[in-house]
Design a protein around this motif. Structure first.
Motif, PDB file in Angstrom:
ATOM      1  N   SER A   1       0.811  -1.223   0.000  1.00 51.96           N
ATOM      2  CA  SER A   1       0.000   0.000   0.000  1.00 51.96           C
ATOM      3  C   SER A   1       0.843   1.271   0.000  1.00 51.96           C
ATOM      4  CB  SER A   1      -0.952   0.008   1.196  1.00 51.96           C
ATOM      5  OG  SER A   1      -0.235   0.036   2.417  1.00 51.96           O
ATOM      6  N   LYS A   2       2.128   1.153   0.295  1.00 48.82           N
ATOM      7  CA  LYS A   2       3.005   2.317   0.205  1.00 48.82           C
ATOM      8  C   LYS A   2       3.163   2.789  -1.241  1.00 48.82           C
ATOM      9  CE  LYS A   2       5.862   1.145   4.241  1.00 48.82           C
ATOM     10  NZ  LYS A   2       7.223   0.730   4.673  1.00 48.82           N
ATOM     11  N   GLU A   3       3.070   1.860  -2.175  1.00 51.12           N
ATOM     12  CA  GLU A   3       3.316   2.183  -3.584  1.00 51.12           C
ATOM     13  C   GLU A   3       2.059   2.085  -4.446  1.00 51.12           C
ATOM     14  OE1 GLU A   3       6.340   0.744  -7.180  1.00 51.12           O
ATOM     15  OE2 GLU A   3       6.605   0.020  -5.119  1.00 51.12           O
ATOM     16  N   PHE A   4       1.126   1.217  -4.058  1.00 49.32           N
ATOM     17  CA  PHE A   4      -0.039   0.948  -4.898  1.00 49.32           C
ATOM     18  C   PHE A   4      -1.327   1.221  -4.142  1.00 49.32           C
ATOM     19  CE2 PHE A   4       3.356  -2.117  -5.836  1.00 49.32           C
ATOM     20  CZ  PHE A   4       3.651  -1.769  -7.145  1.00 49.32           C
ATOM     21  N   LYS A   5      -2.327   1.662  -4.876  1.00 48.84           N
ATOM     22  CA  LYS A   5      -3.682   1.765  -4.329  1.00 48.84           C
ATOM     23  C   LYS A   5      -4.379   0.454  -4.669  1.00 48.84           C
ATOM     24  CE  LYS A   5      -7.943   4.459  -4.295  1.00 48.84           C
ATOM     25  NZ  LYS A   5      -8.789   3.246  -4.329  1.00 48.84           N
ATOM     26  N   LEU A   6      -4.625  -0.349  -3.669  1.00 52.96           N
ATOM     27  CA  LEU A   6      -5.136  -1.704  -3.863  1.00 52.96           C
ATOM     28  C   LEU A   6      -6.599  -1.805  -3.455  1.00 52.96           C
ATOM     29  CD1 LEU A   6      -2.011  -3.276  -2.256  1.00 52.96           C
ATOM     30  CD2 LEU A   6      -2.778  -3.970  -4.509  1.00 52.96           C
ATOM     31  N   ASP A   7      -7.391  -2.358  -4.349  1.00 48.89           N
ATOM     32  CA  ASP A   7      -8.771  -2.704  -4.038  1.00 48.89           C
ATOM     33  C   ASP A   7      -8.983  -4.168  -4.395  1.00 48.89           C
ATOM     34  OD1 ASP A   7      -9.609  -0.132  -3.210  1.00 48.89           O
ATOM     35  OD2 ASP A   7      -9.831   0.476  -5.311  1.00 48.89           O
ATOM     36  N   SER A   8      -9.856  -4.836  -3.662  1.00 49.22           N
ATOM     37  CA  SER A   8     -10.222  -6.201  -4.035  1.00 49.22           C
ATOM     38  C   SER A   8     -11.620  -6.199  -4.623  1.00 49.22           C
ATOM     39  CB  SER A   8     -10.135  -7.147  -2.834  1.00 49.22           C
ATOM     40  OG  SER A   8     -11.092  -6.823  -1.851  1.00 49.22           O
ATOM     41  N   PHE A   9     -11.840  -7.106  -5.580  1.00 53.55           N
ATOM     42  CA  PHE A   9     -13.122  -7.198  -6.266  1.00 53.55           C
ATOM     43  C   PHE A   9     -13.619  -8.628  -6.182  1.00 53.55           C
ATOM     44  CE2 PHE A   9     -15.828  -7.926  -9.924  1.00 53.55           C
ATOM     45  CZ  PHE A   9     -16.656  -6.811  -9.923  1.00 53.55           C
ATOM     46  N   PRO A  10     -14.717  -8.889  -5.465  1.00 57.60           N
ATOM     47  CA  PRO A  10     -15.215 -10.261  -5.312  1.00 57.60           C
ATOM     48  C   PRO A  10     -15.978 -10.713  -6.549  1.00 57.60           C
ATOM     49  CG  PRO A  10     -16.605  -8.750  -4.068  1.00 57.60           C
ATOM     50  CD  PRO A  10     -15.493  -7.920  -4.648  1.00 57.60           C
ATOM     51  N   SER A  11     -15.397 -11.641  -7.291  1.00 57.81           N
ATOM     52  CA  SER A  11     -16.035 -12.150  -8.508  1.00 57.81           C
ATOM     53  C   SER A  11     -16.823 -13.427  -8.251  1.00 57.81           C
ATOM     54  CB  SER A  11     -14.970 -12.421  -9.576  1.00 57.81           C
ATOM     55  OG  SER A  11     -14.064 -13.422  -9.125  1.00 57.81           O
ATOM     56  N   TYR A  12     -16.744 -13.951  -7.029  1.00 56.07           N
ATOM     57  CA  TYR A  12     -17.340 -15.265  -6.731  1.00 56.07           C
ATOM     58  C   TYR A  12     -17.659 -15.336  -5.246  1.00 56.07           C
ATOM     59  CZ  TYR A  12     -17.448 -20.354  -5.966  1.00 56.07           C
ATOM     60  OH  TYR A  12     -17.808 -21.624  -5.599  1.00 56.07           O
ATOM     61  N   ILE A  13     -18.760 -16.025  -4.921  1.00 54.06           N
ATOM     62  CA  ILE A  13     -19.081 -16.337  -3.525  1.00 54.06           C
ATOM     63  C   ILE A  13     -19.465 -17.805  -3.423  1.00 54.06           C
ATOM     64  CG2 ILE A  13     -19.826 -13.995  -2.918  1.00 54.06           C
ATOM     65  CD1 ILE A  13     -22.729 -14.963  -3.237  1.00 54.06           C
ATOM     66  N   ASP A  14     -19.287 -18.387  -2.256  1.00 52.47           N
ATOM     67  CA  ASP A  14     -19.739 -19.751  -2.017  1.00 52.47           C
ATOM     68  C   ASP A  14     -21.267 -19.780  -1.968  1.00 52.47           C
ATOM     69  OD1 ASP A  14     -17.153 -20.659  -1.876  1.00 52.47           O
ATOM     70  OD2 ASP A  14     -17.061 -20.662   0.314  1.00 52.47           O
ATOM     71  N   GLY A  15     -21.822 -20.945  -2.244  1.00 49.73           N
ATOM     72  CA  GLY A  15     -23.269 -21.094  -2.177  1.00 49.73           C
ATOM     73  C   GLY A  15     -23.748 -22.145  -3.153  1.00 49.73           C
ATOM     74  N   SER A  16     -25.058 -22.247  -3.293  1.00 48.19           N
ATOM     75  CA  SER A  16     -25.646 -23.195  -4.237  1.00 48.19           C
ATOM     76  C   SER A  16     -25.312 -22.768  -5.664  1.00 48.19           C
ATOM     77  CB  SER A  16     -27.157 -23.256  -4.058  1.00 48.19           C
ATOM     78  OG  SER A  16     -27.736 -21.995  -4.399  1.00 48.19           O
ATOM     79  N   LEU A  17     -25.491 -23.675  -6.618  1.00 44.43           N
ATOM     80  CA  LEU A  17     -25.176 -23.361  -8.012  1.00 44.43           C
ATOM     81  C   LEU A  17     -25.939 -22.139  -8.513  1.00 44.43           C
ATOM     82  CD1 LEU A  17     -23.726 -24.038 -10.642  1.00 44.43           C
ATOM     83  CD2 LEU A  17     -25.570 -25.654 -11.180  1.00 44.43           C
ATOM     84  N   PRO A  18     -27.266 -22.013  -8.278  1.00 41.49           N
ATOM     85  CA  PRO A  18     -27.962 -20.804  -8.736  1.00 41.49           C
ATOM     86  C   PRO A  18     -27.401 -19.525  -8.114  1.00 41.49           C
ATOM     87  CG  PRO A  18     -29.545 -22.526  -8.217  1.00 41.49           C
ATOM     88  CD  PRO A  18     -28.211 -23.008  -7.731  1.00 41.49           C
ATOM     89  N   VAL A  19     -27.064 -19.581  -6.828  1.00 33.71           N
ATOM     90  CA  VAL A  19     -26.493 -18.415  -6.155  1.00 33.71           C
ATOM     91  C   VAL A  19     -25.160 -18.030  -6.782  1.00 33.71           C
ATOM     92  CG1 VAL A  19     -25.461 -17.592  -4.000  1.00 33.71           C
ATOM     93  CG2 VAL A  19     -27.683 -18.736  -3.959  1.00 33.71           C
ATOM     94  N   ARG A  20     -24.320 -19.023  -7.029  1.00 29.25           N
ATOM     95  CA  ARG A  20     -23.007 -18.747  -7.616  1.00 29.25           C
ATOM     96  C   ARG A  20     -23.139 -18.162  -9.017  1.00 29.25           C
ATOM     97  NH1 ARG A  20     -21.883 -24.092  -5.865  1.00 29.25           N
ATOM     98  NH2 ARG A  20     -21.423 -24.744  -8.003  1.00 29.25           N
ATOM     99  N   LEU A  21     -24.044 -18.723  -9.820  1.00 30.34           N
ATOM    100  CA  LEU A  21     -24.212 -18.249 -11.192  1.00 30.34           C
ATOM    101  C   LEU A  21     -24.755 -16.817 -11.224  1.00 30.34           C
ATOM    102  CD1 LEU A  21     -25.648 -21.442 -12.932  1.00 30.34           C
ATOM    103  CD2 LEU A  21     -23.356 -20.475 -13.195  1.00 30.34           C
ATOM    104  N   LEU A  22     -25.772 -16.564 -10.410  1.00 33.62           N
ATOM    105  CA  LEU A  22     -26.356 -15.227 -10.380  1.00 33.62           C
ATOM    106  C   LEU A  22     -25.350 -14.196  -9.900  1.00 33.62           C
ATOM    107  CD1 LEU A  22     -29.939 -15.986  -9.016  1.00 33.62           C
ATOM    108  CD2 LEU A  22     -29.372 -15.052 -11.272  1.00 33.62           C
ATOM    109  N   TYR A  23     -24.594 -14.557  -8.857  1.00 32.51           N
ATOM    110  CA  TYR A  23     -23.613 -13.603  -8.338  1.00 32.51           C
ATOM    111  C   TYR A  23     -22.512 -13.355  -9.366  1.00 32.51           C
ATOM    112  CZ  TYR A  23     -20.370 -11.049  -5.508  1.00 32.51           C
ATOM    113  OH  TYR A  23     -19.535 -10.066  -5.046  1.00 32.51           O
ATOM    114  N   SER A  24     -22.060 -14.404 -10.038  1.00 36.03           N
ATOM    115  CA  SER A  24     -20.990 -14.255 -11.034  1.00 36.03           C
ATOM    116  C   SER A  24     -21.417 -13.320 -12.155  1.00 36.03           C
ATOM    117  CB  SER A  24     -20.598 -15.618 -11.598  1.00 36.03           C
ATOM    118  OG  SER A  24     -20.035 -16.433 -10.593  1.00 36.03           O
ATOM    119  N   ALA A  25     -22.665 -13.452 -12.599  1.00 33.31           N
ATOM    120  CA  ALA A  25     -23.169 -12.562 -13.654  1.00 33.31           C
ATOM    121  C   ALA A  25     -23.243 -11.124 -13.157  1.00 33.31           C
ATOM    122  CB  ALA A  25     -24.545 -13.044 -14.113  1.00 33.31           C
TER     123      ALA A  25
END
Length: 371
Positions: free
Chosen positions: A41-65
């Motif tokens: 963080s001294k040199e870079f501005k870092l952010d994280s982006f959640p592209s995936y969450i645990d859960g049932s297949l429909p939950v994972r697919l909907l969240y990914s989209a």
């Protein structure tokens, strides 16, 4: 000075991967460590982006989209993208992120984590292998966890952009989990996703055999996955007094469980460089594991016992040796704490990662012969 190239600066880095709070496993821990890194963080501005969450297949697919659509509105806000990738759907999802970033003229690093990535690639058809080939070749860097993974991937997809980045942990955090070998030498701890790949069923079979020789043996299984199936098997074998099943744990509870054990066991069939093993080493535990992935690069005779995956008699013998040889455990405890501090501290990982960020962005030229 005349002739000197002006140094570029990379300020904005987006780290893409599973949610730090809504997914379990080592990849989320690595991402959290990067985002919270005081050094980076001294040199870079870092952010994280959640592209995936645990859960049932429909939950994972909907969240990914939803996540990908959200990403489309953020792609121009960053200079460099650090994309964490596992096998199967993760690769194909992240391919969309990479293509979008490259169309926007951005630099991209992909970071391969999945323990079964090589088997995944080998099992793909012609079309799938072509997708992975182009995925790797479009990236500015491809980070891998170990020398063996680098060698294996180079044999499959030859290119020059592979770099090694060992996993790292905050070793100081695990000092409180150190404990007396004599007090806990009959206690074992496994942390991970419970299922066949992690060897949990082999371990239960081995405990069943080992307690016939040493009835003091205790095992704590901590993780998500096939908890119901594991609980049923423990009951069928009458091992309830010897095996505790906690579900997924982290933070202070993980440290407490580590403190009350002398050996961390992970009899996996496939691995990269398991965070759980590094954490066990930092806490001064002996390691009982298997000869897969990068584990043999980290665990040798001086600091652990390695067996062939699926070799239940050898795993049983490892349990019995660890539960009876106090001198061996003491030596392994010392060696593991020394080794993890010397080679796998998170500060070292982040220093190396900063170099890769700079290189990928053209800040410094790649030094010939590195890695």
């Amino acid at each position: 000075m005349k002739g000197m190239q002006k140094r570029k600066e990379v300020k904005r880095v987006l780290v893409i991967g599973p949610s730090e709070t809504r997914s379990c496993g080592g990849m989320a821990q690595v991402i959290r460590g990067i985002r919270e890194s005081a050094y980076l963080s001294k040199e870079f501005k870092l952010d994280s982006f959640p592209s995936y969450i645990d859960g049932s297949l429909p939950v994972r697919l909907l969240y990914s989209a939803y996540a990908y659509i959200h990403f489309l509105f953020r792609v121009n806000n960053y200079d460099l993208f650090h994309i964490h990738v596992a096998e199967r759907g993760s690769t194909f999802r992240k391919n969309l992120y990479l293509k979008t970033a490259k169309r926007a003229g951005k630099k991209v690093i992909i970071h391969i984590h999945g323990a079964e990535y090589l088997a995944f690639y080998d099992g793909l058809g012609r079309w799938g292998k072509r997708v992975v080939y182009h995925f790797f070749h479009q990236a500015d860097r491809v980070l891998v966890l170990s020398k063996i993974w680098k060698k294996e991937l180079e044999a499959r997809i030859p290119m020059e952009s592979y770099k090694i980045l060992h996993n790292g942990i905050d070793t100081a955090c695990f000092a409180s989990a150190a404990s007396s070998v004599e007090e806990y030498q009959h206690s074992f701890f496994m942390l991970g996703r419970l299922g066949k790949r992690k060897g949990v069923y082999d371990l239960i079979d081995a405990v069943e055999l080992a307690v016939q020789v040493n009835p003091k043996i205790k095992l704590c299984l901590a993780g998500d996955g096939e908890i119901g199936k594991v609980r049923e098997l423990i009951a069928q074998k009458g091992l309830g007094k010897h095996i505790a099943l906690t579900g997924w744990i982290s933070g202070e509870e993980k440290l407490r469980r580590l403190k009350h054990t002398a050996t961390l066991v992970l009899p996996s069939y496939d691995e990269g460089l398991p965070i759980a093993i590094l954490e066990g080493m930092a806490a001064g535990k002996a390691i009982l594991s298997t000869t897969v992935g990068a584990i043999p690069e980290v665990v040798g005779r001086e600091n652990g016992i390695l067996v062939t995956p699926g070799d239940i008699p050898a795993l049983t013998e490892g349990l019995l040796r660890c539960s009876s040889d106090t001198a061996m455990l003491k030596q392994m405890s010392i060696k593991n704490r020394e080794k993890v501090r010397g080679y796998f501290d998170i500060r070292q990982m982040h220093e190396q990662l900063a170099e890769y960020y700079r290189e990928a962005a053209g800040v410094f030229p790649v030094k010939k012969g590195e890695n």
